[in-house]
Design a protein around this motif. Structure first.
Motif, mmCIF file in Angstrom:
data_model
loop_
_atom_site.group_PDB
_atom_site.id
_atom_site.type_symbol
_atom_site.label_atom_id
_atom_site.label_comp_id
_atom_site.label_asym_id
_atom_site.label_seq_id
_atom_site.Cartn_x
_atom_site.Cartn_y
_atom_site.Cartn_z
ATOM 1 N N THR A 26 78.206 74.766 3.749
ATOM 2 C CA THR A 26 77.986 75.923 4.599
ATOM 3 C C THR A 26 76.656 76.589 4.332
ATOM 4 O O THR A 26 76.207 77.421 5.105
ATOM 5 C CB THR A 26 79.107 76.957 4.381
ATOM 6 O OG1 THR A 26 79.159 77.305 2.997
ATOM 7 C CG2 THR A 26 80.444 76.394 4.810
ATOM 8 N N ARG A 61 78.961 77.103 14.679
ATOM 9 C CA ARG A 61 79.667 77.512 13.462
ATOM 10 C C ARG A 61 80.514 78.764 13.700
ATOM 11 O O ARG A 61 81.607 78.902 13.144
ATOM 12 C CB ARG A 61 78.671 77.753 12.323
ATOM 13 C CG ARG A 61 79.369 77.860 10.961
ATOM 14 C CD ARG A 61 78.374 78.069 9.847
ATOM 15 N NE ARG A 61 77.543 76.925 9.604
ATOM 16 C CZ ARG A 61 77.893 75.859 8.877
ATOM 17 N NH1 ARG A 61 79.106 75.802 8.352
ATOM 18 N NH2 ARG A 61 77.061 74.866 8.688
ATOM 19 N N GLY A 112 82.781 70.232 12.216
ATOM 20 C CA GLY A 112 81.508 70.641 11.630
ATOM 21 C C GLY A 112 80.590 69.486 11.309
ATOM 22 O O GLY A 112 79.405 69.687 11.021
#
Length: 283
Positions: free
Chosen positions: A11, A98, A160
């Motif tokens: 992340t 995101r 993702g």
């Protein structure tokens, strides 16, 4: 059960600004200094989520009562992390992939992946392979969600996961049906190779994209992973703009380079259903 898996990307570091930062834009600086950097970023995301259209830096700065330079710094950091995306033509901003994933995890309500899920499950039951829904940013394809196959060989892509446009069928869909600026950008950049079958010649890629536009679906046999193929069809949302792609992903044994017509028809039918759920009236 055998699984080919890709890991969810990190992340990244928290979005922060140096302590003791001073703004030089006069009266706005005092108000800006009293708010933490995290709250400013959240307020920017909140404002973007409330808008039906893309927003410019000036609009956001005026709404927040902050200097444009400071808002721009936050937008740049948020864009780098995928929380916002920028239109290459207008330079305006909107929420990114995101933030979509965050919303999906927190609130299972009215969103594209939730709407698409029943159709994806139906398609999985028809073809027996993993079904993936993706969107795209101005630089890559992003996996939003998937429905896992029930077969002995499973292709598993985590939400993702990101891919280069030219390496996957979903990326070819984005280049064929998305903003022209995407294709122009890719055609000016080097094409990296993931396997011996990845398209790395610009002329060949352009020919492939023209073929995708003509037939309405894309494939990428062993172009990103050896032994894996994908078939993808475009998804459109309200206004007819490209949202992303619906894809069937599986072993090259079950999804050969010369696609089965019935499989392609099932895919395109499912993609049309999802586009309708997203508000598209057809393209």
């Amino acid at each position: 059960m055998a699984i080919i898996s890709t890991n969810l990307p990190a992340t990244g570091d928290a979005v922060t600004e140096p302590m003791g930062e001073e703004d030089s834009d006069g009266a706005h600086a005092e108000a800006g200094a009293s708010a933490s950097t995290s709250v400013i970023s959240l307020r920017i995301l909140e404002l973007l989520a409330e808008q039906d259209n893309e927003c410019g830096v000036t609009h956001l700065a005026d709404a927040l009562g902050l200097p444009k330079a400071r808002v721009h710094r936050h937008l740049t950091a948020l864009k780098q992390q995928g929380y916002v995306t920028q239109n290459p033509r207008s330079s305006r901003y909107r929420i990114g992939w995101r933030l979509f994933l965050l919303g999906q995890r927190l609130v299972r309500q009215f969103n594209a992946a939730a709407l698409a899920k029943p159709v994806m499950e139906e398609l999985r039951d028809q073809v027996g392979q993993t079904i993936v829904i993706t969107t795209f940013t101005d630089s890559e394809v992003v996996v939003l969600d998937l429905v896992r196959s029930h077969g002995t060989l499973e292709i598993l892509l985590n939400p993702g996961t990101k891919f280069h446009f030219h390496t996957v069928a979903q990326g070819k869909i984005a280049l064929a049906f998305g903003p022209k600026a995407l294709l122009d950008q890719v055609m000016k950049s080097p094409l990296v190779s993931c396997t011996p079958h990845t398209i790395v010649d610009h002329d060949r890629l352009l020919h492939e994209i023209e073929l995708v536009r003509k037939r309405g679906w894309a494939e990428a046999p062993e172009e990103v992973f050896m032994g894996v193929n994908a078939l993808a069809a475009p998804l459109h949302h309200n206004g007819g703009e490209a949202f992303g792609a619906l894809a069937i992903v599986g072993s090259i044994h079950y999804l050969p380079a010369q696609a089965n017509a019935a499989t392609v028809q099932a895919l395109t039918n499912a993609a049309a259903k999802i586009s309708s759920l997203l508000g598209s009236q057809g393209t």
